[in-house]
Write an enzyme that holds these catalytic residues in place. Structure first.
Site, PDB file in Angstrom:
ATOM      1  CD1 TRP A  56      -2.992   1.486   0.972  1.00  0.00           C
ATOM      2  CD2 TRP A  56      -1.436   2.526   2.146  1.00  0.00           C
ATOM      3  NE1 TRP A  56      -3.468   2.807   1.252  1.00  0.00           N
ATOM      4  CE2 TRP A  56      -2.401   3.339   1.962  1.00  0.00           C
ATOM      5  CE3 TRP A  56      -0.208   2.882   2.983  1.00  0.00           C
ATOM      6  CZ2 TRP A  56      -2.337   4.511   2.567  1.00  0.00           C
ATOM      7  CZ3 TRP A  56      -0.106   3.953   3.519  1.00  0.00           C
ATOM      8  CH2 TRP A  56      -1.256   4.868   3.371  1.00  0.00           C
ATOM      9  CG  HIS A  57       3.492   2.240   3.208  1.00  0.00           C
ATOM     10  ND1 HIS A  57       2.728   1.393   3.968  1.00  0.00           N
ATOM     11  CD2 HIS A  57       3.443   3.601   3.965  1.00  0.00           C
ATOM     12  CE1 HIS A  57       2.602   1.893   5.027  1.00  0.00           C
ATOM     13  NE2 HIS A  57       2.915   3.028   5.305  1.00  0.00           N
ATOM     14  N   GLY A  58       3.615   1.835  -1.390  1.00  0.00           N
ATOM     15  CA  GLY A  58       4.421   2.236  -2.542  1.00  0.00           C
ATOM     16  C   GLY A  58       4.836   1.218  -3.489  1.00  0.00           C
ATOM     17  CG  PHE A  64       3.117   6.730   0.667  1.00  0.00           C
ATOM     18  CD1 PHE A  64       4.102   6.321  -0.053  1.00  0.00           C
ATOM     19  CD2 PHE A  64       3.654   6.949   2.014  1.00  0.00           C
ATOM     20  CE1 PHE A  64       5.489   6.253   0.315  1.00  0.00           C
ATOM     21  CE2 PHE A  64       5.031   6.788   2.393  1.00  0.00           C
ATOM     22  CZ  PHE A  64       5.876   6.183   1.354  1.00  0.00           C
TER      23      PHE A  64
END
Length: 425
Positions: free
Chosen positions: A268-270, A425
């Protein structure tokens, strides 16, 4: 899309139809997020994989598109609307403007907290009146958030950027300093934004959920995740972990669920393998705590409960947790997996000590004093993350306000990039 899907789910009485509409919402939101954020990642990963097999490819399929700011946050927020309706926790609104306000509520639009519809939407549709106390609390949070952003995060950003950009030139002592300072930078940056967002929302009579509860005083990794980015961990717990069976299933399946949560959280972060490895490290750190049954023992307590000072055991727990979390941030901050491993290799193979000189020529001792005072102050207010200036004496409060404002004026520097880390993000 979710506005109309929510209506369809609510009107349907057939379970399969309801689930079908839910999948429309999930696939639409994940598809949107996947296209903008992960499309190039999957293409490049496929090219890298085939190159390992001896096939050299030049891709013309990658896209040069700008990632919409905060897309990871508001896609999860709007998805929660459909999910809450599906689980019958929420009745859908018939007012499109109210729904649009929920999705695009500007204080927390680009970097959270990620609000559930059952909390935020109900406040948007309710009648609100001006509340002096609420506004005053909001302004205090904004001031404290600005302090954490300007004085803590932005002040040490040039040091962190320099060390990570030139890690091959520095000894282990400097690299350890760099990643340790990054822990303070990302905390000051992200929690500072959250405080500003929560405080701004208070000015409009809206109460957002707390997103940070002094995670640097956590006594194990499980407590850390109960205090760090609370809105994201809560979202994953309600909409992924519990539907998978949570901890109600066998230990083996529970461990599987934990691994899934942390890997998805990392992704999800990157769109980078560094974030996936970062998530995997946290899964590895969390699982032993879970298996020993110590993942919930600190849920309703703070360090040094009803005491002035923490015990020796608590100090050791806090230090070891901070050390483990900081280790994982080597991957979070590095540009690639190769850089992360080379960074760690440099620590273990070039273990020597050298004094570090600030890239802009400032005295490093000033930053060490600043961070020491910051940690002590946060320890003083550790019981209530929404009351950073909770002093009975007006004189003491005035002194605190003055010092915070003077600190921002003193450490403000036009040469520093002031963008928020989590905007990417």
């Amino acid at each position: 899309m979710d506005f109309f899907v929510g209506q369809a789910i609510h009107k349907s009485t057939n379970h399969k139809t309801r689930k079908g509409w839910l999948w429309v919402s999930v696939l639409f939101n994940i598809g949107l997020l996947g296209f903008f954020k992960y499309y190039n990642f999957f293409i490049n990963s496929w090219i890298d994989f085939t190159s390992l097999l001896g096939y050299e490819q030049q891709s013309s399929w990658t896209l040069q598109i700008i990632l919409p700011v905060g897309i990871s946050f508001y896609t999860f927020q709007t998805m929660s609307y459909s999910l809450d309706i599906y689980y019958k926790r929420l009745v859908p609104t018939k007012n499109l403007i109210s729904f649009a306000t929920f999705v695009s509520f500007f204080p927390q639009l680009v970097a959270g907290p990620i609000e559930r519809a059952s909390n935020l939407l109900s406040q948007i549709t309710a009648k609100r009146k001006f509340n002096y106390i609420q506004c005053k609390e909001g302004l205090k949070l904004i001031l404290w958030g600005l302090f954490k952003k300007v004085v803590i995060a932005d002040a040490i950003a040039p040091i962190v950027d320099d060390i990570f950009a030139n890690y091959s030139e520095y000894p282990a002592s400097t690299l350890i300093l760099g990643v340790s300072l990054f822990s303070f930078q990302v905390y000051g940056d992200f929690s500072g934004y959250s405080d500003i967002a929560i405080g701004t929302a208070k000015l409009f009579g809206i109460e957002l959920m707390s997103n940070f509860k002094f995670p640097n005083f956590s006594r194990n990794v499980a407590e850390y995740w109960q205090r760090w980015h609370v809105s994201l961990s809560t979202w994953f717990r309600h909409y992924v972990y519990i539907p998978l069976g949570g901890s109600r299933v066998s230990k083996l399946k529970s461990v599987r669920n934990i691994i899934i949560i942390f890997l998805v959280s990392g992704f999800w972060h990157g769109a980078n393998w560094t974030f996936i490895v970062w998530g995997a490290i946290h899964a590895i750190l969390y699982i032993p705590v879970f298996l020993m049954g110590r993942n919930r023992i600190y849920m309703n307590t703070v360090v040094a409960e009803n005491k002035w000072f923490p015990s020796g055991i608590e100090i050791l727990q806090i230090f070891s947790t901070f050390l483990l979390v900081t280790f994982s941030r080597v991957f979070f901050r590095s540009q690639s997996i190769t850089d992360a491993f080379e960074f760690l290799k440099q620590i273990f193979t070039n273990f020597s000590f050298e004094s570090y000189e600030h890239p802009l020529g400032y005295r490093m001792i000033d930053y060490f004093i600043l961070l020491g005072l910051f940690v002590l102050y946060e320890y003083r207010i550790r019981k209530d993350e929404r009351a950073p200036f909770k002093f009975k004496s007006r004189i003491v409060r005035f002194i605190a306000y003055t010092l915070v404002i003077l600190g921002m004026l003193l450490f403000y520097d036009d040469h520093i990039d002031r963008s928020f880390i989590y905007f990417q993000f």
